[in-house]
Design a protein around this motif. Structure first.
Motif, mmCIF file in Angstrom:
data_model
loop_
_atom_site.group_PDB
_atom_site.id
_atom_site.type_symbol
_atom_site.label_atom_id
_atom_site.label_comp_id
_atom_site.label_asym_id
_atom_site.label_seq_id
_atom_site.Cartn_x
_atom_site.Cartn_y
_atom_site.Cartn_z
ATOM 1 N N ARG A 282 0.859 -1.179 0.000
ATOM 2 C CA ARG A 282 0.000 0.000 0.000
ATOM 3 C C ARG A 282 0.899 1.234 0.000
ATOM 4 O O ARG A 282 1.644 1.478 0.962
ATOM 5 C CB ARG A 282 -0.908 -0.023 1.236
ATOM 6 C CG ARG A 282 -1.662 1.251 1.549
ATOM 7 C CD ARG A 282 -2.465 1.070 2.824
ATOM 8 N NE ARG A 282 -2.993 2.312 3.344
ATOM 9 C CZ ARG A 282 -2.340 3.118 4.186
ATOM 10 N NH1 ARG A 282 -1.120 2.775 4.617
ATOM 11 N NH2 ARG A 282 -2.902 4.238 4.614
ATOM 12 N N THR A 283 0.835 2.029 -1.067
ATOM 13 C CA THR A 283 1.734 3.171 -1.207
ATOM 14 C C THR A 283 0.987 4.377 -1.776
ATOM 15 O O THR A 283 -0.032 4.234 -2.455
ATOM 16 C CB THR A 283 2.913 2.843 -2.155
ATOM 17 O OG1 THR A 283 2.399 2.497 -3.457
ATOM 18 C CG2 THR A 283 3.737 1.685 -1.628
ATOM 19 N N ASN A 284 1.536 5.561 -1.522
ATOM 20 C CA ASN A 284 1.065 6.787 -2.175
ATOM 21 C C ASN A 284 2.180 7.829 -2.235
ATOM 22 O O ASN A 284 1.922 9.025 -2.195
ATOM 23 C CB ASN A 284 -0.172 7.351 -1.473
ATOM 24 C CG ASN A 284 0.132 7.852 -0.062
ATOM 25 O OD1 ASN A 284 1.210 7.604 0.480
ATOM 26 N ND2 ASN A 284 -0.814 8.568 0.523
ATOM 27 N N ASP A 285 3.435 7.361 -2.340
ATOM 28 C CA ASP A 285 4.553 8.280 -2.471
ATOM 29 C C ASP A 285 4.673 8.743 -3.922
ATOM 30 O O ASP A 285 3.899 8.334 -4.788
ATOM 31 C CB ASP A 285 5.856 7.640 -1.996
ATOM 32 C CG ASP A 285 6.167 6.345 -2.698
ATOM 33 O OD1 ASP A 285 6.104 6.305 -3.946
ATOM 34 O OD2 ASP A 285 6.459 5.341 -2.012
ATOM 35 N N SER A 286 5.655 9.578 -4.198
ATOM 36 C CA SER A 286 5.760 10.217 -5.512
ATOM 37 C C SER A 286 5.898 9.212 -6.653
ATOM 38 O O SER A 286 5.327 9.377 -7.727
ATOM 39 C CB SER A 286 6.952 11.180 -5.533
ATOM 40 O OG SER A 286 8.157 10.497 -5.193
ATOM 41 N N GLU A 287 6.672 8.160 -6.439
ATOM 42 C CA GLU A 287 6.910 7.186 -7.501
ATOM 43 C C GLU A 287 5.858 6.078 -7.539
ATOM 44 O O GLU A 287 5.710 5.411 -8.558
ATOM 45 C CB GLU A 287 8.294 6.565 -7.357
ATOM 46 C CG GLU A 287 9.440 7.549 -7.552
ATOM 47 C CD GLU A 287 10.785 6.891 -7.468
ATOM 48 O OE1 GLU A 287 10.820 5.654 -7.206
ATOM 49 O OE2 GLU A 287 11.796 7.559 -7.652
ATOM 50 N N ASN A 288 5.171 5.885 -6.447
ATOM 51 C CA ASN A 288 4.189 4.807 -6.354
ATOM 52 C C ASN A 288 2.849 5.332 -5.849
ATOM 53 O O ASN A 288 2.245 4.777 -4.932
ATOM 54 C CB ASN A 288 4.702 3.695 -5.434
ATOM 55 C CG ASN A 288 5.940 3.013 -5.983
ATOM 56 O OD1 ASN A 288 5.857 2.253 -6.941
ATOM 57 N ND2 ASN A 288 7.084 3.288 -5.366
#
Length: 293
Positions: A282-288
């Protein structure tokens, strides 16, 4: 489908072990309680509960559903055909046992063997999970005693309202605006010069957008996935929501614009997210981060 011990089965078996004297199974987690008929015993079977008796030939299978009475009537009239050896056709008409229950006599095959069956479907009047009771035996062994045991079981069911609103809302808040990624890879090295090596890789991505739509993409060395695509002014591949599944566990439902539906059982254990038993990141960083444009 991976065989799992659902909440329904877990609490059934737990309460069964604690209620041998009066045969009453009662658990508040699903708001369902019932009494096991005398001389009958239960055990886990797939995603249901199987009851058997040493004195009465036949079986009683209990499963859960999330259908309303109108849907149960439509399905009951059509019969059952799972494509894997179970094909039961309605004999005569469905009986209305009450405002929230129907029943019918069926004939056909059960897991490839000839069977006569009596099926009772109970709608949960509180809006929670309902119950289907399948009473079955070989045609020459089906008896009124077996049918009565199924009716007694059905009459013993009681439903109480369970508020899952906060739990489902918590899941939705936690997943909204996130990218869910599944990755798997395998390589088989060559053990000799000039030998053949091989392997595969697999990656699936589900972007859950706060606006209520999702994007799905998947790739592997063998396939390219992507079931539904937006049309007109619709965004993404479809819409997503968090619901209670047939076994009482929260599910992520993806409804594609082409009408297909994908359900994923949600679990969070050891600080890891699982969909249908598979680990997702589960991600929501700039690349993901999810694609929600």
């Amino acid at each position: 489908m991976e065989k799992t011990l659902s909440f329904f089965l877990f609490f059934f078996l737990l309460q069964l072990a604690m209620a041998q004297e009066n045969n009453r199974v009662n658990y508040s987690q699903l708001g369902i309680s019932f009494t096991i008929p005398n001389a009958w015993q239960g055990q886990e079977y797939g995603e249901g509960v199987l009851l058997q008796s040493q004195s009465i030939p036949g079986i009683i299978l209990i499963t859960t559903h999330n259908q309303k009475i109108a849907e149960l009537k439509a399905q009951g009239s059509q019969g059952i055909n799972d494509g894997q050896g179970t094909m039961l056709q309605l004999v005569g008409n469905l009986d209305n046992l009450g405002p929230h229950s129907i029943a019918g006599n069926y004939q056909g095959t059960l897991e490839g063997s000839p069977a006569q069956s009596y099926i009772i479907a109970l709608e949960n009047p509180t809006g929670g999970l309902g119950v289907t009771i399948l009473v079955a035996a070989q045609p020459q062994q089906f008896s009124e005693a077996l049918k009565k045991a199924g009716k007694d079981l059905a009459d013993s069911f009681e439903f109480t309202k369970v508020d899952r609103t906060s739990e489902l809302a918590e899941w939705k808040s936690w997943l909204s605006g996130m990218r869910l990624t599944y990755m798997e890879s395998y390589n088989s090295p060559s053990y000799s010069d000039g030998g053949i090596s091989g392997g595969y890789s697999l990656r699936r991505v589900i972007d859950l957008c706060p606006q209520g739509f999702f994007n799905y993409s998947g790739s592997s060395s063998f396939t390219m996935d992507g079931l539904g695509h937006s049309s007109n002014n619709q965004k993404g591949d479809g819409t997503w929501e968090i619901l209670t599944g047939n076994n009482g566990t929260p599910i992520l439902r993806l409804t594609y614009y082409n009408g297909e539906i994908g359900d994923y059982r949600l679990e969070f254990k050891d600080n890891k997210l699982y969909l249908n038993g598979e680990r997702y990141f589960r991600t929501n960083d700039s690349e993901n981060s999810p694609n929600c444009i």
